[in-house]
Design a protein around this motif. Structure first.
Motif, short mmCIF file in Angstrom:
data_model
loop_
_atom_site.label_atom_id
_atom_site.label_comp_id
_atom_site.label_asym_id
_atom_site.label_seq_id
_atom_site.Cartn_x
_atom_site.Cartn_y
_atom_site.Cartn_z
N VAL A 246 0.86 -1.20 0.00
CA VAL A 246 0.00 0.00 0.00
C VAL A 246 0.89 1.24 0.00
N PRO A 247 0.75 2.12 -1.01
CA PRO A 247 1.55 3.35 -1.05
C PRO A 247 0.99 4.37 -0.06
N VAL A 248 1.40 4.27 1.18
CA VAL A 248 0.80 5.05 2.27
C VAL A 248 0.81 6.55 1.99
N ALA A 249 1.93 7.08 1.52
CA ALA A 249 2.02 8.53 1.29
C ALA A 249 1.06 8.98 0.19
N ASP A 250 0.92 8.17 -0.87
CA ASP A 250 0.01 8.52 -1.96
C ASP A 250 -1.45 8.47 -1.49
N VAL A 251 -1.78 7.46 -0.70
CA VAL A 251 -3.15 7.37 -0.17
C VAL A 251 -3.44 8.58 0.72
N ALA A 252 -2.49 8.92 1.59
CA ALA A 252 -2.68 10.06 2.49
C ALA A 252 -2.86 11.35 1.71
N ALA A 253 -2.01 11.56 0.69
CA ALA A 253 -2.08 12.81 -0.09
C ALA A 253 -3.36 12.88 -0.92
N SER A 254 -3.75 11.76 -1.53
CA SER A 254 -4.96 11.75 -2.36
C SER A 254 -6.22 11.90 -1.52
N PHE A 255 -6.24 11.25 -0.36
CA PHE A 255 -7.37 11.41 0.57
C PHE A 255 -7.46 12.84 1.05
N GLN A 256 -6.34 13.41 1.49
CA GLN A 256 -6.32 14.78 1.98
C GLN A 256 -6.81 15.75 0.91
N GLU A 257 -6.40 15.54 -0.33
CA GLU A 257 -6.82 16.42 -1.43
C GLU A 257 -8.32 16.36 -1.65
N ALA A 258 -8.89 15.14 -1.52
CA ALA A 258 -10.33 14.99 -1.71
C ALA A 258 -11.10 15.76 -0.64
N VAL A 259 -10.64 15.69 0.60
CA VAL A 259 -11.30 16.41 1.70
C VAL A 259 -11.18 17.92 1.50
N VAL A 260 -9.97 18.37 1.27
CA VAL A 260 -9.69 19.80 1.18
C VAL A 260 -10.38 20.43 -0.03
N ASP A 261 -10.41 19.70 -1.13
CA ASP A 261 -11.06 20.19 -2.35
C ASP A 261 -12.52 20.52 -2.08
N VAL A 262 -13.22 19.60 -1.42
CA VAL A 262 -14.65 19.81 -1.13
C VAL A 262 -14.84 20.95 -0.13
N LEU A 263 -14.03 20.99 0.91
CA LEU A 263 -14.15 22.04 1.92
C LEU A 263 -14.01 23.43 1.29
#
Length: 353
Positions: A246-263
């Motif tokens: 599991v590419p932990v850093a990529d998952v973290a960055a992509s998840f964070q972007e999804a949250v921040v984008d919507v906010l």
């Protein structure tokens, strides 16, 4: 007990115990004199989340030492203050009771007025300690472990109108759950923010909740992060089933972007719809570095100003409660009664009890 007489730069002591931080702040007008915090986060970490009973006990143990530390830091004596402010809700019932009981004891013993104030409104008011008087009206976006809300603020001491809120998981709650899925520990917000710096925010296309045309018709300013959390969990499970790392850093960055984008998208839409040119971002998730950058970038293009307090003022603290209390005194609002309750579900429309 003295009443709410007008004071230009009131000296106020604030008490915050809505969750796992015991916060004591001292404010004179818009000037921060002390911000003492005792956190019990390490005691909760092994449980993967905040345990209410543990939090309440920690508040009891930390209250007097933290008050003493705040007084020493600010150079004041308790009898110097003009008023006591305390978070009366929302939050964990037992934790709130500790703070409210302490505030009542101080108010009675010192013969000072007491102001039971809303935790969420305090997250907005704290910005005054860094950037000066709040622009009114403004749109406030509050994002934390328990709340994701959009508010129209016309008068921080009484005129706060909800525009939208989370319909399931709050943003901070989603950060905690995804961090647990990735084995990054608790609390999730800071560790995902750090981990994301070495990952790609476009590596994985995670969903943006309540952003489709149909959703926007019913939930234009509301948030939903439960589906995103589930999508992350399924993506990780698929990787593990296939035997791939599991590419932990990529998952973290992509998840964070999804949250921040919507906010950011919804906050700017809320401001534009009301013709408001100022947005205040508060709450623990407001400390997220990507949220700050993206909000500033997109707002600048629309001619909207964004104000975000420094990270230390975004998380729960007594300074924010003192800031709102000082504003109550300065505007001559009637103090709370000594029998004010601790209300775990206090609505944002009730700024002062």
């Amino acid at each position: 007990m003295t009443s709410g007489a007008l004071v230009d730069e009131p000296l106020v002591l604030g008490i915050e115990t809505s969750c796992d931080e015991t916060g004591i702040g001292v404010v004179r007008g818009h000037t921060l004199l002390a911000d003492a915090v005792a956190s019990s986060v390490e005691e909760h970490a092994r449980f993967g989340g905040v345990v209410p009973e543990v939090a309440s006990r920690a508040h009891l143990e930390a209250m007097v030492p933290t008050i003493e530390r705040a007084c020493e830091e600010s150079g004041i004596k308790l009898h110097d203050v003009d008023a006591i402010a305390v978070t009366s809700g929302p939050g964990l019932a037992g934790a709130l009771l500790v703070g409210v009981a302490a505030a009542k004891a101080l108010a009675l013993g010192l013969d000072k007025p007491i102001y039971g104030v809303n935790h969420l409104a305090s997250h907005v008011a704290v910005d005054q300690l860094q950037h000066g008087p709040l622009p009114e009206p403004c749109v406030a976006m509050l994002v934390s472990g328990g709340h994701s809300s959009l508010l129209k603020v016309t008068d921080i001491t009484e005129g706060v109108d909800p525009m939208g809120a989370t319909i399931d998981d709050a943003a901070g709650e989603a950060f905690d759950k995804v961090a647990r899925l990735l084995g990054l520990g608790f609390p999730g917000g800071p560790v995902i923010d750090r981990t994301a710096t070495s990952g790609s925010s476009i590596a994985i296309d995670f969903p943006r909740g309540l952003s489709s045309r149909r959703d926007l018709e019913r939930h234009r300013f509301d948030f939903s992060f439960s589906g995103l959390k589930t999508a992350v969990a399924r993506w990780i499970e698929a990787k593990e089933r296939s035997g791939e790392p599991v590419p932990v850093a990529d998952v973290a960055a992509s998840f964070q972007e999804a949250v921040v984008d919507v906010l950011v998208r919804k906050a700017l839409d809320a401001a534009s719809s009301e013709g408001i040119e100022d947005i205040i971002i508060g709450g623990g998730v407001a400390a997220n570095s990507r949220l700050r950058v993206l909000a500033e970038e997109r707002a600048t293009k629309l001619g909207i100003r964004v104000r975000v307090p420094r990270p230390g003022l975004c998380t729960d603290n007594g300074a924010m409660v003192a800031a709102l209390g000082a504003e109550m005194v300065a505007r001559g609002r009637t103090p709370s009664a000594l029998d004010l309750p601790a209300d775990s579900s206090q609505p944002i429309t009730t700024v002062l009890v």
